[in-house]
Scaffold this motif. Structure first.
Motif, PDB file in Angstrom:
ATOM      1  N   THR A 187     -39.582  53.296 -44.858  1.00  0.00           N
ATOM      2  CA  THR A 187     -40.336  52.143 -44.383  1.00  0.00           C
ATOM      3  C   THR A 187     -39.466  51.153 -43.613  1.00  0.00           C
ATOM      4  N   SER A 188     -38.150  51.292 -43.714  1.00  0.00           N
ATOM      5  CA  SER A 188     -37.239  50.418 -42.969  1.00  0.00           C
ATOM      6  C   SER A 188     -37.275  50.674 -41.465  1.00  0.00           C
ATOM      7  N   LEU A 189     -38.099  51.603 -41.039  1.00  0.00           N
ATOM      8  CA  LEU A 189     -38.262  51.839 -39.605  1.00  0.00           C
ATOM      9  C   LEU A 189     -38.778  50.597 -38.874  1.00  0.00           C
ATOM     10  N   TYR A 190     -39.311  49.628 -39.607  1.00  0.00           N
ATOM     11  CA  TYR A 190     -39.715  48.375 -38.972  1.00  0.00           C
ATOM     12  C   TYR A 190     -38.533  47.691 -38.282  1.00  0.00           C
ATOM     13  N   LEU A 191     -37.301  48.036 -38.681  1.00  0.00           N
ATOM     14  CA  LEU A 191     -36.092  47.448 -38.094  1.00  0.00           C
ATOM     15  C   LEU A 191     -35.919  47.814 -36.620  1.00  0.00           C
ATOM     16  N   VAL A 192     -36.707  48.762 -36.134  1.00  0.00           N
ATOM     17  CA  VAL A 192     -36.612  49.142 -34.732  1.00  0.00           C
ATOM     18  C   VAL A 192     -36.864  47.938 -33.826  1.00  0.00           C
ATOM     19  N   PHE A 193     -37.700  47.016 -34.248  1.00  0.00           N
ATOM     20  CA  PHE A 193     -38.031  45.864 -33.400  1.00  0.00           C
ATOM     21  C   PHE A 193     -36.879  44.859 -33.305  1.00  0.00           C
ATOM     22  N   PRO A 194     -36.258  44.442 -34.419  1.00  0.00           N
ATOM     23  CA  PRO A 194     -35.065  43.596 -34.293  1.00  0.00           C
ATOM     24  C   PRO A 194     -33.928  44.287 -33.531  1.00  0.00           C
ATOM     25  N   VAL A 195     -33.790  45.597 -33.720  1.00  0.00           N
ATOM     26  CA  VAL A 195     -32.737  46.332 -33.009  1.00  0.00           C
ATOM     27  C   VAL A 195     -33.002  46.335 -31.506  1.00  0.00           C
ATOM     28  N   ILE A 196     -34.251  46.553 -31.119  1.00  0.00           N
ATOM     29  CA  ILE A 196     -34.601  46.500 -29.691  1.00  0.00           C
ATOM     30  C   ILE A 196     -34.261  45.125 -29.119  1.00  0.00           C
ATOM     31  N   TYR A 197     -34.511  44.088 -29.898  1.00  0.00           N
ATOM     32  CA  TYR A 197     -34.195  42.734 -29.417  1.00  0.00           C
ATOM     33  C   TYR A 197     -32.691  42.554 -29.222  1.00  0.00           C
ATOM     34  N   ILE A 198     -31.897  43.181 -30.073  1.00  0.00           N
ATOM     35  CA  ILE A 198     -30.438  43.132 -29.891  1.00  0.00           C
ATOM     36  C   ILE A 198     -30.053  43.740 -28.549  1.00  0.00           C
ATOM     37  N   PHE A 199     -30.685  44.843 -28.195  1.00  0.00           N
ATOM     38  CA  PHE A 199     -30.376  45.487 -26.917  1.00  0.00           C
ATOM     39  C   PHE A 199     -30.900  44.663 -25.736  1.00  0.00           C
ATOM     40  N   ILE A 200     -31.985  43.935 -25.944  1.00  0.00           N
ATOM     41  CA  ILE A 200     -32.456  43.037 -24.891  1.00  0.00           C
ATOM     42  C   ILE A 200     -31.446  41.906 -24.674  1.00  0.00           C
ATOM     43  N   LEU A 201     -30.893  41.388 -25.777  1.00  0.00           N
ATOM     44  CA  LEU A 201     -29.849  40.360 -25.659  1.00  0.00           C
ATOM     45  C   LEU A 201     -28.637  40.903 -24.916  1.00  0.00           C
ATOM     46  N   LYS A 202     -28.342  42.175 -25.129  1.00  0.00           N
ATOM     47  CA  LYS A 202     -27.145  42.771 -24.539  1.00  0.00           C
ATOM     48  C   LYS A 202     -27.365  43.161 -23.075  1.00  0.00           C
ATOM     49  N   TYR A 203     -28.479  43.821 -22.787  1.00  0.00           N
ATOM     50  CA  TYR A 203     -28.671  44.413 -21.466  1.00  0.00           C
ATOM     51  C   TYR A 203     -29.856  43.838 -20.686  1.00  0.00           C
ATOM     52  N   GLY A 204     -30.665  42.998 -21.316  1.00  0.00           N
ATOM     53  CA  GLY A 204     -31.840  42.504 -20.626  1.00  0.00           C
ATOM     54  C   GLY A 204     -32.994  43.486 -20.719  1.00  0.00           C
ATOM     55  N   LYS A 205     -34.003  43.299 -19.877  1.00  0.00           N
ATOM     56  CA  LYS A 205     -35.223  44.102 -19.936  1.00  0.00           C
ATOM     57  C   LYS A 205     -34.998  45.569 -19.565  1.00  0.00           C
ATOM     58  N   LEU A 206     -33.889  45.868 -18.902  1.00  0.00           N
ATOM     59  CA  LEU A 206     -33.614  47.252 -18.501  1.00  0.00           C
ATOM     60  C   LEU A 206     -32.785  48.003 -19.549  1.00  0.00           C
ATOM     61  N   PHE A 207     -32.815  47.504 -20.789  1.00  0.00           N
ATOM     62  CA  PHE A 207     -32.037  48.140 -21.852  1.00  0.00           C
ATOM     63  C   PHE A 207     -32.432  49.602 -22.037  1.00  0.00           C
ATOM     64  N   ILE A 208     -33.673  49.930 -21.716  1.00  0.00           N
ATOM     65  CA  ILE A 208     -34.203  51.260 -22.000  1.00  0.00           C
ATOM     66  C   ILE A 208     -33.493  52.344 -21.199  1.00  0.00           C
ATOM     67  N   ILE A 209     -32.898  51.987 -20.064  1.00  0.00           N
ATOM     68  CA  ILE A 209     -32.248  52.997 -19.229  1.00  0.00           C
ATOM     69  C   ILE A 209     -30.762  53.127 -19.526  1.00  0.00           C
ATOM     70  N   ARG A 210     -30.280  52.340 -20.477  1.00  0.00           N
ATOM     71  CA  ARG A 210     -28.860  52.388 -20.836  1.00  0.00           C
ATOM     72  C   ARG A 210     -28.573  53.565 -21.766  1.00  0.00           C
ATOM     73  N   ILE A 211     -27.476  54.251 -21.500  1.00  0.00           N
ATOM     74  CA  ILE A 211     -27.107  55.406 -22.321  1.00  0.00           C
ATOM     75  C   ILE A 211     -26.844  54.974 -23.765  1.00  0.00           C
ATOM     76  N   LYS A 212     -26.233  53.795 -23.942  1.00  0.00           N
ATOM     77  CA  LYS A 212     -25.892  53.343 -25.292  1.00  0.00           C
ATOM     78  C   LYS A 212     -27.140  53.075 -26.136  1.00  0.00           C
ATOM     79  N   THR A 213     -28.199  52.678 -25.481  1.00  0.00           N
ATOM     80  CA  THR A 213     -29.449  52.478 -26.221  1.00  0.00           C
ATOM     81  C   THR A 213     -29.888  53.782 -26.875  1.00  0.00           C
ATOM     82  N   TRP A 214     -29.889  54.839 -26.090  1.00  0.00           N
ATOM     83  CA  TRP A 214     -30.301  56.133 -26.607  1.00  0.00           C
ATOM     84  C   TRP A 214     -29.291  56.694 -27.607  1.00  0.00           C
ATOM     85  N   LEU A 215     -28.003  56.440 -27.346  1.00  0.00           N
ATOM     86  CA  LEU A 215     -26.973  56.889 -28.284  1.00  0.00           C
ATOM     87  C   LEU A 215     -27.150  56.209 -29.634  1.00  0.00           C
ATOM     88  N   TYR A 216     -27.453  54.920 -29.602  1.00  0.00           N
ATOM     89  CA  TYR A 216     -27.663  54.158 -30.835  1.00  0.00           C
ATOM     90  C   TYR A 216     -28.790  54.772 -31.658  1.00  0.00           C
TER      91      TYR A 216
END
Length: 482
Positions: A187-216
């Motif tokens: 049930t801790s899969l809800y953490l996907v949303f705070p984690v996505i926000y961390i990547f938005i802080l790091k890379y902005g709205k284009l975080f989805i195309i970053r290799i590190k996002t997928w690696l994470y």
């Protein structure tokens, strides 16, 4: 007045939190959610007694199978079993493991809040979190939930450290701890949303195309997929499961509950208001409207994701109060922020004003309400302890009249607590399931005794017609199956 030092305040919070939780740490596994605690303890004991084969957790309600079952990632039980190697089977060891993870949580929560805002806010948040009654109870329970919450906080903390410092070690640590949290509780899969926000802080709205996002997310999800695929194979072998995938029938996907008034009354009013105390709940609602900086918004995302999780896992949250444990972190943050912005704790003397007096009174009321709430829990445990003491003699009788390898059928409400106490393996049966045909099938599978509480047996005719009681007192009965 001499200026208050933050490190002394933090040490004091650590000390008080520890003292509250160490009280009667050696009590038996009775009371609230004894079934969950005994199930967790049974896996630890089976590791200790049957060899430390981590990938094959065994339960007691196994029937005549090997007992390996589809369970959540059993790292908590395995850690306790390693301690048993030095102290033998000693249940308070499990409580101490939970308490250790709570202390770790306080340390990392303080540092997490410090990163997001300031030192004063960090002190208030850990203080508020430490005194909430539900965090007191479950941070000393023989359950993996405290470990899961701690891993969640550590994972998000290192994620934010990575955003600030770009250190690859922090990246790996964050993904690893988030993965461990999801492994322990899917049930801790809800953490996907705070984690996505961390990547938005790091890379902005284009975080989805970053290799590190997928690696994470590969680092997070690969162990999860591998474990639960393996666990499902165990289920296919023995037919034993914790019901992890019971969509629409057990914990999650029960959408009709969302239109049920009782769901909102129990979860949002009785549980959350009860857990925050009524004064704390009012402060929490007020603080929700505070403006947060960009980094602090991760707490708001966390809160919203927890609420989303309440709806998706509606069955689990409706039945069990410990399913709400992820809520207390963001809730404590908002209450702590409220007090941080209205009190000056670090570096300045408290200025006594009417506003601060009122807020201090409210804080005292929160503490008193928290103490009273927790006292009620302890009172209930005391009642159960008395029952346990009276039952202890009966448990010893079961152990004397049955051999350790004897398979037993335990009558009850599918609760494994008594089965754990008597140290036997077998089946759990309800009064509705208890028929001649059922008992005959269990005899063919090796069952030697039917055991249960007299209070649960509404009709003894089933036994008297074909079986005979070899032991009975005011609490339990034992019937030899022939």
């Amino acid at each position: 007045m001499q200026k208050l030092k933050s490190q002394y305040i933090l040490i004091l919070i650590f000390f008080l939190a520890f003292i509250f939780r160490i009280y009667e740490i050696n009590q038996p596994l009775v009371g609230v959610h004894s079934w969950k605690q005994c199930d967790t303890a049974a896996i630890a004991r089976n590791y200790y007694e049957n060899g430390y084969n981590f990938f094959y957790p065994q339960i007691d309600w196994r029937g005549n199978t090997s007992g390996v079952a589809e369970t959540e990632f059993p790292v908590y039980s395995f850690i306790v079993s390693l301690i048993y190697h030095f102290v033998d089977v000693y249940e308070p060891a499990g409580r101490f493991v939970s308490l250790t993870f709570f202390i770790l949580l306080i340390f990392f929560l303080y540092n997490l809040v410090f990163i997001l805002s300031n030192q004063s806010n960090a002190l208030w948040v850990v203080f508020i979190y430490s005194i909430l009654p539900m965090t007191i109870y479950y941070s000393r329970a023989f359950m993996p939930d405290q470990m899961m919450i701690t891993c969640s906080v550590i994972g998000l903390y290192y994620g934010l450290k990575w955003v600030k410092n770009n250190n690859e070690c922090f990246f790996i640590l964050s993904a690893s701890f988030i993965s461990l949290a999801v492994l322990i509780k899917l049930t801790s899969l809800y953490l996907v949303f705070p984690v996505i926000y961390i990547f938005i802080l790091k890379y902005g709205k284009l975080f989805i195309i970053r290799i590190k996002t997928w690696l994470y997310f590969i680092i997070v999800m690969l162990p999860v997929v591998l474990w639960y695929a393996h666990a499902h194979q165990l289920y296919l072998t023995t037919g034993l499961t914790y019901g992890i995938w019971g969509y629409g029938t057990d914990k999650w996907g029960i959408w009709w509950l969302l239109s049920n008034y009782n769901f909102y009354k129990i979860v949002f009013w009785e549980r959350l208001c009860f857990g925050l105390t009524k004064p704390g709940f009012i402060i929490f609602i007020i603080a929700l409207f505070y403006r947060l900086n960009d980094e602090e918004n991760i707490i708001r995302i966390w809160l919203l994701s927890v609420l989303f999780y309440f709806f998706v896992v509606s069955g689990g949250n409706y039945v069990h109060d410990y399913y709400q444990l992820p809520f207390w972190i963001p809730a404590a943050y908002f209450i702590g922020k409220f007090y941080s912005e209205n009190f000056i704790l670090v570096g300045e003397i408290l200025i006594v004003r009417l506003k601060k007096i009122i807020l201090l009174v409210i804080l005292i009321l929160i503490c008193i309400s928290s103490y009273r709430t927790y006292s009620e829990v302890l009172k209930n445990l005391k009642i159960n302890d008395i029952s346990y003491e009276k039952l202890y003699v009966s448990i010893n009788e079961v152990k004397q009249l049955t051999a350790p390898k004897d398979l037993v059928v335990v009558l009850g409400n599918n609760d494994p607590t008594f089965l754990y106490f008597i140290g036997r393996k077998g089946w759990l049966v309800t009064i509705e399931q208890l028929t001649k045909e059922y008992l005959k099938s269990k005899i063919l599978n090796g069952a030697k005794y039917l055991i249960g509480f007299n209070s649960d047996l509404k009709n003894k005719k089933i036994m008297k017609e074909q079986y005979f009681s070899i032991y009975e007192d005011q609490f339990i009965f034992i019937v030899k199956l022939t």
